[in-house]
Design an enzyme around this catalytic site. Structure first.
Site, short mmCIF file in Angstrom:
data_model
loop_
_atom_site.label_atom_id
_atom_site.label_comp_id
_atom_site.label_asym_id
_atom_site.label_seq_id
_atom_site.Cartn_x
_atom_site.Cartn_y
_atom_site.Cartn_z
N TYR A 140 0.87 -1.18 0.00
CA TYR A 140 0.00 0.00 0.00
C TYR A 140 0.90 1.22 0.00
O TYR A 140 1.46 1.62 1.03
CB TYR A 140 -0.91 -0.03 1.21
CG TYR A 140 -1.99 1.04 1.23
CD1 TYR A 140 -2.20 1.89 0.15
CD2 TYR A 140 -2.81 1.20 2.34
CE1 TYR A 140 -3.19 2.87 0.17
CE2 TYR A 140 -3.81 2.17 2.38
CZ TYR A 140 -3.99 3.00 1.29
OH TYR A 140 -4.96 3.97 1.33
N LYS A 168 -0.92 -1.12 -4.38
CA LYS A 168 -2.00 -0.15 -4.44
C LYS A 168 -1.33 1.21 -4.50
O LYS A 168 -0.72 1.66 -3.53
CB LYS A 168 -2.93 -0.25 -3.23
CG LYS A 168 -4.04 0.81 -3.25
CD LYS A 168 -4.92 0.79 -2.02
CE LYS A 168 -5.95 1.91 -2.07
NZ LYS A 168 -6.80 1.96 -0.85
#
Length: 302
Positions: A140, A168
């Protein structure tokens, strides 16, 4: 199917609905999960930032994963679970617990925040985690929350680790590292758009899909955007991208997920718009404006 293709599409990072007394509204959560999958999302994200995970008790977190795992099992959908923090040893333990749920497809793990390790330290952190994790990892990358901006070379190095399957990417826009990363992706490594407003340009660069809180609303249209791009219908993809970016901007007018919760409550999909401190509920003006944009979008579907 390669791991890259397994994450192609829209994953919805679910909010945590609360009842009038502040308790976890389990029935509403389950209904939301089923609805977004029915509308075309390929999977769910449990315990992401949108879930207000930092405010949840350990039991509430387990209850949420139990519910999402059951829904994904019954629908054959992908389940990503947020796990990990800025402590490598603690993150190992959080990942180990995910072994309790065979339905978990991957863990969404933030770049260590606040401590701001060097890029080499970030690589060492994820190298250690992926070596023992029971599930693949999705990095992330959200530098405006973590305080650590990673360059393309570091993300590519992470993508070559065998236990890391995606990133992400949520840098707050389309930047140089995004272009460089997508131009030279490691094998079986996916980029998933994490900034809702920029899904369309990220798809143009080569993203496989997105993890998008805005997709609680107009889920099928976000799915249609990806499908339009994949089949080469650039005119429709451009028009949908512009329209959904406007909707996402309205839904993110105040700290996430406050406006989204206000809209979902107004639409009768959750029992209250309540959030937990330190968040405050979105203003009436922001919710009303987002509802207006949503209704305009629904009435003039492309």
């Amino acid at each position: 199917m390669t791991l890259h293709l397994a994450f192609a599409g829209i994953h919805v990072p679910l909010i945590t609905p609360f009842g009038i007394s502040g308790q976890l509204a389990t029935d509403a959560l389950e209904q939301l999960a089923y609805q977004v999958l029915e509308d075309g999302a390929i999977g769910l994200v449990a315990l992401g930032t949108t879930a207000e995970t930092a405010t949840l008790t350990q039991q509430e977190r387990r209850d949420i994963v139990d519910i999402c795992a059951g829904v994904c099992r019954s629908r054959g959908a992908s389940l990503i679970v947020g796990a990990g923090n800025n402590d490598t040893r603690g993150s190992v333990g959080a990942l180990e617990e995910l072994g309790r749920w065979p339905e978990v497809s991957a863990a969404l793990v933030p770049v260590p925040y606040f401590t701001r390790p060097s890029n080499a330290g970030v690589v060492a952190h994820f190298t250690h985690l992926q070596a023992s994790s029971p599930v693949p990892l999705i990095v992330y990358h959200v530098p405006y929350r973590t305080g650590r901006d990673l360059d393309a070379a570091t993300l590519q190095e992470l993508g070559r680790l065998p236990g890391i399957v995606a990133v992400k990417y949520a840098s707050g826009g389309i930047d140089g590292p995004a272009v460089e990363l997508c131009a030279d992706l490691p094998a079986d490594f996916a980029v998933l758009a994490g900034d809702d407003l920029f899904l369309a340009p990220m798809l143009a660069l080569g993203s496989a899909g997105g993890i998008l809180a805005s997709a609680h609303v107009a889920t099928s249209d976000f799915v249609d955007l990806i499908n339009a791009w994949e089949r080469g219908d650039l005119g429709r993809a451009r028009a949908l991208g512009q329209d959904l970016s406007r909707l996402s901007g309205a839904l993110f007018a105040e700290p996430n997920p406050t406006v989204i919760k206000g809209v979902l409550h107004a639409l009768g999909r959750i029992p209250t718009p309540n959030v937990r401190l330190p968040l405050l509920p979105a203003s009436r003006e922001s919710v009303d404006f987002a509802l207006e944009i949503y209704r305009e979008h629904s009435e003039t579907k492309l």
